[in-house]
Motif scaffolding. Structure first.
Motif, PDB file in Angstrom:
ATOM      1  N   ALA A 161      23.114  40.626  23.135  1.00 25.42           N
ATOM      2  CA  ALA A 161      23.178  40.072  24.488  1.00 25.42           C
ATOM      3  C   ALA A 161      24.292  40.752  25.273  1.00 25.42           C
ATOM      4  N   PRO A 162      23.990  41.278  26.466  1.00 27.98           N
ATOM      5  CA  PRO A 162      25.031  41.932  27.268  1.00 27.98           C
ATOM      6  C   PRO A 162      25.994  40.930  27.895  1.00 27.98           C
ATOM      7  N   GLN A 163      27.155  41.448  28.300  1.00 26.11           N
ATOM      8  CA  GLN A 163      28.168  40.657  28.992  1.00 26.11           C
ATOM      9  C   GLN A 163      28.227  41.081  30.455  1.00 26.11           C
ATOM     10  N   SER A 164      28.896  40.278  31.265  1.00 30.32           N
ATOM     11  CA  SER A 164      29.092  40.640  32.665  1.00 30.32           C
ATOM     12  C   SER A 164      29.999  41.863  32.745  1.00 30.32           C
ATOM     13  N   SER A 177      11.985  59.289  23.173  1.00 31.04           N
ATOM     14  CA  SER A 177      11.166  58.276  22.505  1.00 31.04           C
ATOM     15  C   SER A 177      11.879  56.960  22.233  1.00 31.04           C
ATOM     16  N   CYS A 178      13.155  56.851  22.559  1.00 27.46           N
ATOM     17  CA  CYS A 178      13.875  55.609  22.283  1.00 27.46           C
ATOM     18  C   CYS A 178      13.310  54.458  23.118  1.00 27.46           C
ATOM     19  N   GLU A 179      13.482  53.241  22.620  1.00 24.78           N
ATOM     20  CA  GLU A 179      12.933  52.065  23.287  1.00 24.78           C
ATOM     21  C   GLU A 179      13.827  51.524  24.390  1.00 24.78           C
ATOM     22  N   ARG A 180      15.133  51.801  24.287  1.00 22.20           N
ATOM     23  CA  ARG A 180      16.056  51.253  25.279  1.00 22.20           C
ATOM     24  C   ARG A 180      17.340  52.070  25.302  1.00 22.20           C
ATOM     25  N   PHE A 181      18.106  51.872  26.372  1.00 16.81           N
ATOM     26  CA  PHE A 181      19.468  52.403  26.464  1.00 16.81           C
ATOM     27  C   PHE A 181      20.433  51.225  26.477  1.00 16.81           C
ATOM     28  N   LEU A 182      21.386  51.235  25.565  1.00 14.56           N
ATOM     29  CA  LEU A 182      22.486  50.276  25.595  1.00 14.56           C
ATOM     30  C   LEU A 182      23.576  50.878  26.467  1.00 14.56           C
ATOM     31  N   VAL A 183      24.057  50.133  27.439  1.00  9.80           N
ATOM     32  CA  VAL A 183      25.049  50.648  28.384  1.00  9.80           C
ATOM     33  C   VAL A 183      26.361  49.882  28.204  1.00  9.80           C
ATOM     34  N   TYR A 184      27.419  50.647  27.939  1.00  8.87           N
ATOM     35  CA  TYR A 184      28.740  50.074  27.709  1.00  8.87           C
ATOM     36  C   TYR A 184      29.718  50.525  28.791  1.00  8.87           C
ATOM     37  N   GLN A 185      30.648  49.653  29.121  1.00  9.11           N
ATOM     38  CA  GLN A 185      31.851  50.059  29.837  1.00  9.11           C
ATOM     39  C   GLN A 185      32.928  50.315  28.783  1.00  9.11           C
ATOM     40  N   VAL A 186      33.589  51.460  28.880  1.00  8.78           N
ATOM     41  CA  VAL A 186      34.562  51.849  27.867  1.00  8.78           C
ATOM     42  C   VAL A 186      35.840  52.338  28.543  1.00  8.78           C
ATOM     43  N   SER A 187      36.956  51.829  28.075  1.00  7.43           N
ATOM     44  CA  SER A 187      38.260  52.343  28.481  1.00  7.43           C
ATOM     45  C   SER A 187      39.094  52.499  27.219  1.00  7.43           C
ATOM     46  N   LEU A 188      40.345  52.854  27.384  1.00  5.14           N
ATOM     47  CA  LEU A 188      41.211  53.058  26.219  1.00  5.14           C
ATOM     48  C   LEU A 188      41.313  51.795  25.370  1.00  5.14           C
ATOM     49  N   GLN A 240      39.356  48.694  26.042  1.00  5.36           N
ATOM     50  CA  GLN A 240      38.286  47.722  26.204  1.00  5.36           C
ATOM     51  C   GLN A 240      36.921  48.360  25.987  1.00  5.36           C
ATOM     52  N   VAL A 241      36.020  47.561  25.429  1.00  2.00           N
ATOM     53  CA  VAL A 241      34.610  47.945  25.281  1.00  2.00           C
ATOM     54  C   VAL A 241      33.773  46.743  25.658  1.00  2.00           C
ATOM     55  N   ARG A 242      32.783  46.953  26.508  1.00  4.74           N
ATOM     56  CA  ARG A 242      31.930  45.841  26.910  1.00  4.74           C
ATOM     57  C   ARG A 242      30.492  46.331  27.064  1.00  4.74           C
ATOM     58  N   LEU A 243      29.586  45.718  26.314  1.00  5.61           N
ATOM     59  CA  LEU A 243      28.165  45.997  26.481  1.00  5.61           C
ATOM     60  C   LEU A 243      27.690  45.241  27.722  1.00  5.61           C
ATOM     61  N   ILE A 244      27.256  45.975  28.747  1.00  7.62           N
ATOM     62  CA  ILE A 244      26.923  45.320  30.011  1.00  7.62           C
ATOM     63  C   ILE A 244      25.433  45.333  30.330  1.00  7.62           C
ATOM     64  N   ASP A 245      24.630  46.089  29.564  1.00  5.48           N
ATOM     65  CA  ASP A 245      23.198  46.119  29.868  1.00  5.48           C
ATOM     66  C   ASP A 245      22.407  46.671  28.693  1.00  5.48           C
TER      67      ASP A 245
END
Length: 239
Positions: free
Chosen positions: A90-93, A125-136, A138-143
């Motif tokens: 589940a993604p986060q805001s 051929s992948c089914e989806r893209f996981l999109v993360y915000q990344v900094s030194l 912090q890591v957050r899956l946003i989509d």
């Protein structure tokens, strides 16, 4: 969570097990494992782990969990649970600044995925893209962007690249030349990892690169000033 001496497989096991437990982060689960079997965890130690130990570890950190939930988490830890067709997490805001944009020093990273939180997909051929915000720090899956090639209008590569046009980096198991050109056209830097792996482990490695000596191409992507990029280049030449 300390990741010292953790293999990608072990990081994946711990991440999947933590997701199976309510309100449990990998760091919280690591504290339980440290009490039960010691750190770093490995396959041999985890084979000896029982549900009772998991429940009582770290002064009963997981005492409120049902046996069925603990059994699932233990199967992930021992590597006996199937990772086929795992749903995406589940993604986060997203993190935003006062203007509603990504904060300074934050980049967006896309992961080509078919199962769970894995890099296991080819670009075409992948089914989806996981999109993360990344900094030194912090890591957050946003989509989790599901892919429907029926919307491609005879340009599948362009359609797929457009889905991640807001990202700066793309991790894939493989990508062909024409497809990579479409990715680069959107100012996205593709990175091939033929063996794939757990997305959190790969992003932890990226954070290590950011924290040590950011290469000039990544410094530019992150918006670091030109003088910093020149310094990184000079240091690289001296080594």
């Amino acid at each position: 969570m300390t990741t010292t001496a953790l293999t990608e497989d072990m990081a994946l096991r711990i991440g999947l097990a933590a997701r199976a437990l309510p309100d449990t982060t990998p760091a919280r689960l690591m504290a339980v494992l440290a009490d039960c079997i010691g750190l770093p965890p490995n396959a041999e130690k985890l084979d000896t782990l029982s549900i009772k130990q998991l429940r009582n570890g770290a002064s009963g950190e997981l005492a409120d969990c049902d046996n069925s939930v603990l059994k699932t988490a233990l199967a992930y830890l021992k590597g006996t649970a199937s990772t086929d067709s795992l749903p995406p997490p589940a993604p986060q805001s997203p993190l935003t600044n006062a203007e509603g944009s990504d904060p300074e020093g934050v980049i967006r990273v896309a992961i080509a995925s078919n199962n769970g939180e894995l890099l296991d997909g080819h670009f075409g051929s992948c089914e989806r893209f996981l999109v993360y915000q990344v900094s030194l720090d912090q890591v957050r899956l946003i989509d989790c962007r599901e892919i429907d090639d029926r919307q491609a209008d005879d340009d599948k590569n362009g359609y797929r690249a457009g889905l991640i046009a807001d990202c700066q980096l793309l991790y894939v198991v493989s990508v062909g030349g024409p497809a990579a050109a479409k990715v680069v056209k959107h100012n996205i830097h593709p990175i091939k990892v033929p063996d794939g792996g757990a997305a959190p482990a790969l992003i932890a490695e990226l954070q290590q690169i950011i924290g040590d000596k950011t290469p000039p191409w990544l410094a530019k992507i992150m918006g670091q000033p030109a003088e910093s990029r020149v310094r990184f280049t000079a240091e690289a030449l001296e080594e």
